[in-house]
Design an enzyme around this catalytic site. Sequence first.
Site, PDB file in Angstrom:
ATOM      1  N   CYS A   1       0.804  -1.233   0.000  1.00 23.26           N
ATOM      2  CA  CYS A   1       0.000   0.000   0.000  1.00 23.26           C
ATOM      3  C   CYS A   1       0.835   1.279   0.000  1.00 23.26           C
ATOM      4  CB  CYS A   1      -0.923  -0.002   1.214  1.00 23.26           C
ATOM      5  SG  CYS A   1      -2.070  -1.388   1.200  1.00 23.26           S
TER       6      CYS A   1
HETATM    7  N1  LIG Z   1      -2.616  -6.290   2.052  1.00 20.80           N
HETATM    8  C1  LIG Z   1      -3.036  -5.253   2.742  1.00 20.80           C
HETATM    9  O1  LIG Z   1      -2.669  -5.077   3.892  1.00 20.80           O
HETATM   10  C2  LIG Z   1      -3.999  -4.240   2.158  1.00 20.80           C
HETATM   11  C3  LIG Z   1      -4.544  -3.257   3.012  1.00 20.80           C
HETATM   12  C4  LIG Z   1      -5.446  -2.356   2.495  1.00 20.80           C
HETATM   13  C5  LIG Z   1      -5.791  -2.415   1.138  1.00 20.80           C
HETATM   14  N2  LIG Z   1      -5.231  -3.358   0.327  1.00 20.80           N
HETATM   15  C6  LIG Z   1      -5.662  -3.399  -1.076  1.00 20.80           C
HETATM   16  O2  LIG Z   1      -6.486  -4.530  -1.268  1.00 20.80           O
HETATM   17  C7  LIG Z   1      -6.296  -5.064  -2.585  1.00 20.80           C
HETATM   18  C8  LIG Z   1      -5.922  -6.529  -2.500  1.00 20.80           C
HETATM   19  O3  LIG Z   1      -4.679  -6.637  -1.843  1.00 20.80           O
HETATM   20  P1  LIG Z   1      -4.149  -8.007  -1.236  1.00 20.80           P
HETATM   21  O4  LIG Z   1      -3.025  -7.650  -0.351  1.00 20.80           O
HETATM   22  O5  LIG Z   1      -5.260  -8.816  -0.675  1.00 20.80           O
HETATM   23  O6  LIG Z   1      -3.592  -8.721  -2.568  1.00 20.80           O
HETATM   24  P2  LIG Z   1      -3.178 -10.260  -2.725  1.00 20.80           P
HETATM   25  O7  LIG Z   1      -2.226 -10.305  -3.853  1.00 20.80           O
HETATM   26  O8  LIG Z   1      -2.790 -10.827  -1.405  1.00 20.80           O
HETATM   27  O9  LIG Z   1      -4.534 -10.982  -3.133  1.00 20.80           O
HETATM   28  C9  LIG Z   1      -5.207 -10.745  -4.315  1.00 20.80           C
HETATM   29  C10 LIG Z   1      -5.806 -12.049  -4.822  1.00 20.80           C
HETATM   30  O10 LIG Z   1      -6.576 -11.758  -5.992  1.00 20.80           O
HETATM   31  C11 LIG Z   1      -6.434 -12.826  -6.880  1.00 20.80           C
HETATM   32  N3  LIG Z   1      -6.813 -12.400  -8.217  1.00 20.80           N
HETATM   33  C12 LIG Z   1      -6.140 -11.638  -9.092  1.00 20.80           C
HETATM   34  N4  LIG Z   1      -6.865 -11.455 -10.215  1.00 20.80           N
HETATM   35  C13 LIG Z   1      -8.017 -12.127 -10.041  1.00 20.80           C
HETATM   36  C14 LIG Z   1      -9.176 -12.324 -10.854  1.00 20.80           C
HETATM   37  N5  LIG Z   1      -9.270 -11.800 -12.080  1.00 20.80           N
HETATM   38  N6  LIG Z   1     -10.178 -13.069 -10.351  1.00 20.80           N
HETATM   39  C15 LIG Z   1     -10.075 -13.625  -9.121  1.00 20.80           C
HETATM   40  N7  LIG Z   1      -9.019 -13.467  -8.315  1.00 20.80           N
HETATM   41  C16 LIG Z   1      -7.997 -12.730  -8.767  1.00 20.80           C
HETATM   42  C17 LIG Z   1      -4.958 -13.211  -6.752  1.00 20.80           C
HETATM   43  O11 LIG Z   1      -4.718 -14.518  -7.226  1.00 20.80           O
HETATM   44  C18 LIG Z   1      -4.762 -13.082  -5.237  1.00 20.80           C
HETATM   45  O12 LIG Z   1      -5.019 -14.297  -4.560  1.00 20.80           O
HETATM   46  C19 LIG Z   1      -5.244  -4.188  -3.242  1.00 20.80           C
HETATM   47  O13 LIG Z   1      -5.873  -3.180  -3.973  1.00 20.80           O
HETATM   48  C20 LIG Z   1      -4.528  -3.571  -2.059  1.00 20.80           C
HETATM   49  O14 LIG Z   1      -3.950  -2.325  -2.378  1.00 20.80           O
HETATM   50  C21 LIG Z   1      -4.360  -4.290   0.809  1.00 20.80           C
END
Ligand SMILES: NC(=O)c1ccc[n+]([C@@H]2O[C@H](COP(=O)([O-])OP(=O)(O)OC[C@H]3O[C@@H](n4cnc5c(N)ncnc54)[C@H](O)[C@@H]3O)[C@@H](O)[C@H]2O)c1
Length: 451
Positions: A289
């Site tokens: 982030c």
């Molecule tokens: N990790 C954090 O602490 C955090 C905190 C706040 C916001 N965010 C935001 O949340 C969002 C997700 O982050 P995350 O850390 O969970 O990412 P991540 O990479 O851990 O998980 C994302 C998942 O989405 C899946 N994916 C990708 N394309 C896909 C599709 N077309 N259909 C189905 N699944 C699909 C991936 O395989 C993966 O398992 C991002 O925008 C991030 O900026 C993350």
Amino acid sequence: MQSEQERSSALAAWNARVEKRESCIAIIGMGYVGLPLALLFSEAGFRVTGFDIDEKKVSTLNAGGSYIQRIEPKEIAAAQALGFRATTNMSEVSECDAVLICVPTPLTGDHEPDMSYVQGTVDALAPHTRSGQLIVLESTTYPGTTNELVVPTLERLGPAGTRVQRNGEGAGSLMVAFSPEREDPGNTTTPRRQVPKVVGGVSADAGQAAAALYRTIFNRTVVVSSPEAAEMTKLLENIYRCVNIALVNELKQLCLAMGIDIWEVIDAAATKPFGFQAFYPGPGIGGHCIPVDPFYLSWRARQFNQPTKFIELAGEVNEAMPAFVVETTRRALVREGKTLSGARVLLLGVAYKRDIDDLRESPALTVFNLLRKAGADVSYNDPYFPEVGVGRKYTLKLQSTPLERVPEFDCVVLATDHSEYDIPALVAASKLFIDTRNATKGVAAANVVRC
Ligand SMILES: NC(=O)c1ccc[n+]([C@@H]2O[C@H](COP(=O)([O-])OP(=O)(O)OC[C@H]3O[C@@H](n4cnc5c(N)ncnc54)[C@H](O)[C@@H]3O)[C@@H](O)[C@H]2O)c1
């Protein structure tokens, strides 16, 4: 055109289904954000289906396993007992009432928003949407994404006649909203429930419908007037953090030059009951982030010919921190009559922050690579990563070095202060200890260098 009365009874029916836990929830993206969210809704009594394109994640979940360190397999098993399952088959979205999208929003090589995951997800789910559903984007993104990318795609690729509900424009078949994720990995002090959930609907009813759903797992929801306001809220929060970290990182370097302890100063300033929030310096910023999100806004700002000077400056200061750590290490070794080139250096902690198993954008990896580039013989230890990839393309696999071997190294650099590190013992066993996290506070030892 749907009358006011019809709309309010549709919303009341939605709320009643939510209240009785009759709604089925689809969560797309079973990652760090989506999986914990799925477990929360499952615990709250909803039938939850998790969607991912990663077949390995889906089969692990369906076998009752977990791939996220802080989520125990027994939590997956408990959710399964309540009906949770995972799938790669997007057509199953049609069986759900709410679809929450939690897919990655990284940067391209040119530091521009990479919207391919969000676009790919909406492309894939649109044909399977049905009238009455609520679609919420949770991925962090630039203001305008929901209205300019999600809504048109749903209307273009959805079943014939798909229309997203807008204020004052009639019924619509889908409700769409944006609700930013405020997950704070590794935070054990603030339960997720207590973190208010911000929601902005394309229509007022969509905002209310999403808020009703989130109220079942969050103590408080904050409904703002539009998806853009909700998208911008998330960016403001993360840019605020990024800028303040840059400020203390810059002041840390000044304080070191002036012989002042920056951590003592921050602690003293933090006693002020108003107008000051403490941020702490470190070896740089990491995670999915803070290093990424500001660029989403600066990219968007360029389309409005508006400057984002704070973002650029904060990026510059924070990105220079790993090099500052390496330079401090070099000087400390020179004082010991050694050179960085050829020195044996042990880097403690490669995760981007304490007590988590996430390496994304970790400044420790940059420190690692810079040390290697300067000719040091670098090893690492991290209880969360028995093996990591390092080098320019992160393809060189290394194993975590046991802590018993600390005395063999010319220098130990603490990049991430995991709680299980016994700092006084590690300092005692080290020839030279570079502390980037103030973990040695209160440890009086001549071999410690704070930076
Ligand atoms: N990790 C954090 O602490 C955090 C905190 C706040 C916001 N965010 C935001 O949340 C969002 C997700 O982050 P995350 O850390 O969970 O990412 P991540 O990479 O851990 O998980 C994302 C998942 O989405 C899946 N994916 C990708 N394309 C896909 C599709 N077309 N259909 C189905 N699944 C699909 C991936 O395989 C993966 O398992 C991002 O925008 C991030 O900026 C993350």
